[in-house]
Scaffold this motif. Sequence first.
Motif, PDB file in Angstrom:
ATOM      1  N   ARG A   1      49.646  43.395  33.753  1.00  0.00           N
ATOM      2  CA  ARG A   1      48.588  43.750  32.905  1.00  0.00           C
ATOM      3  C   ARG A   1      47.376  42.856  33.066  1.00  0.00           C
ATOM      4  O   ARG A   1      46.168  43.006  33.519  1.00  0.00           O
ATOM      5  CB  ARG A   1      48.782  44.007  31.769  1.00  0.00           C
TER       6      ARG A   1
ATOM      7  N   SER B   1      41.792  40.991  38.151  1.00  0.00           N
ATOM      8  CA  SER B   1      40.987  41.798  39.365  1.00  0.00           C
ATOM      9  C   SER B   1      39.796  42.563  38.965  1.00  0.00           C
ATOM     10  O   SER B   1      38.677  42.357  39.700  1.00  0.00           O
ATOM     11  CB  SER B   1      42.346  42.439  40.087  1.00  0.00           C
ATOM     12  N   THR B   2      39.835  43.313  37.718  1.00  0.00           N
ATOM     13  CA  THR B   2      38.815  43.953  37.235  1.00  0.00           C
ATOM     14  C   THR B   2      37.567  43.331  36.731  1.00  0.00           C
ATOM     15  O   THR B   2      36.423  43.166  37.242  1.00  0.00           O
ATOM     16  CB  THR B   2      39.191  44.970  35.972  1.00  0.00           C
TER      17      THR B   2
ATOM     18  N   ARG C   1      45.948  42.589  36.430  1.00  0.00           N
ATOM     19  CA  ARG C   1      45.168  43.697  36.812  1.00  0.00           C
ATOM     20  C   ARG C   1      43.866  43.654  36.281  1.00  0.00           C
ATOM     21  O   ARG C   1      42.625  43.848  36.796  1.00  0.00           O
ATOM     22  CB  ARG C   1      45.531  45.076  36.267  1.00  0.00           C
TER      23      ARG C   1
END
Lengths: 222, 113
Positions: free
Chosen positions: B85, B91-92, B88
């Motif tokens: 998580r 990356s955002t 992710r």
Amino acid sequence: MFEFENEVRRWRSALDRRSSLSPRELDELEDHLRARVDLELELDAALAPTEAFAIARRDLGEPKALSREFARAGRPRWKPLLAGALALYSASLLLPVLRLELLPASWGFEAWVPRGYELLADIGLLPLNLPMLLMLPLIWRKRRLKGTWLAAILGIIGASALGLGVAAVIDIGSDALSSLRPGYWAWSASFVCASTALWLRRRGWASARPKKTLAQGRHGRV
Amino acid sequence: MKKPVYKELVAASSRPMVLSILSGGETYGYEILKQVQLLSGGELEWSDGMLYPVLHRLERDGLIKGRWQLTDAGRRRKYYRLTSRGKRQLSTDRESWRAVYGALQMSWGGSHV
């Protein structure tokens, strides 16, 4: 003479007294303090240990400020769960609990459905309610109380009540559903939630117990 | 003398900074702090006490995971690693910060200034 270990112990117990940090949080800050002292001594060989300790302590910050920073980072998960448990328990006192076929038919009542507060006064049921009633004052007064036994008792009562309820529904079906009213389910669930909250709280308060020693040099300087 | 980056920006960048450092591998609080100083050339002023609440918040949000181990010196130390998580989220965050940086670059280089 400057006794490093004594100073660290004194610093930790002062931080413990003047902040609301858990033992795990204190463990981590203590490790940081020690690592920082090591680095200061490495960087400046002429520095006295007492000065290195003073720099590390100053840079970590005051207990009140540290406490504030940790509080800003968020409330522990057990608190909302405990609030939920108390809300369910309170609701169960006001809701109808279970249908009792106790009164003689001649009185004209086919069934009596007491609300939770009516059963709370029952001396026979008091041992079941007592752990829940004592929980809040106990953890309020004793911040360091681990509450393992209390969590276990609450869990056993809650899980047994829920289990009996579910078993009755499976066995008897709609009759059981009409006998076990919302107050019963709220009461049982409140015990399970309170038990889970105490377990989570215990995990947060317990000092860290590392599992194994690091392989030498794996993470650089230790 | 150069002014340090103001504290609101330091606070806003704390999550991507920690996640980026942990994307390089498991490490502990003090090492993260040293990395921040190294990467920013000392311009991001992270106080020692500020880091741990940030780490605990990221752990609570499931972005990183901590585990306690004994060091060779017999000390307890908490090591953190990035969760899937967290990867992710990194990356955002990277895309968001690139968008902010790109827009600022454009405005500074264009006719807006």
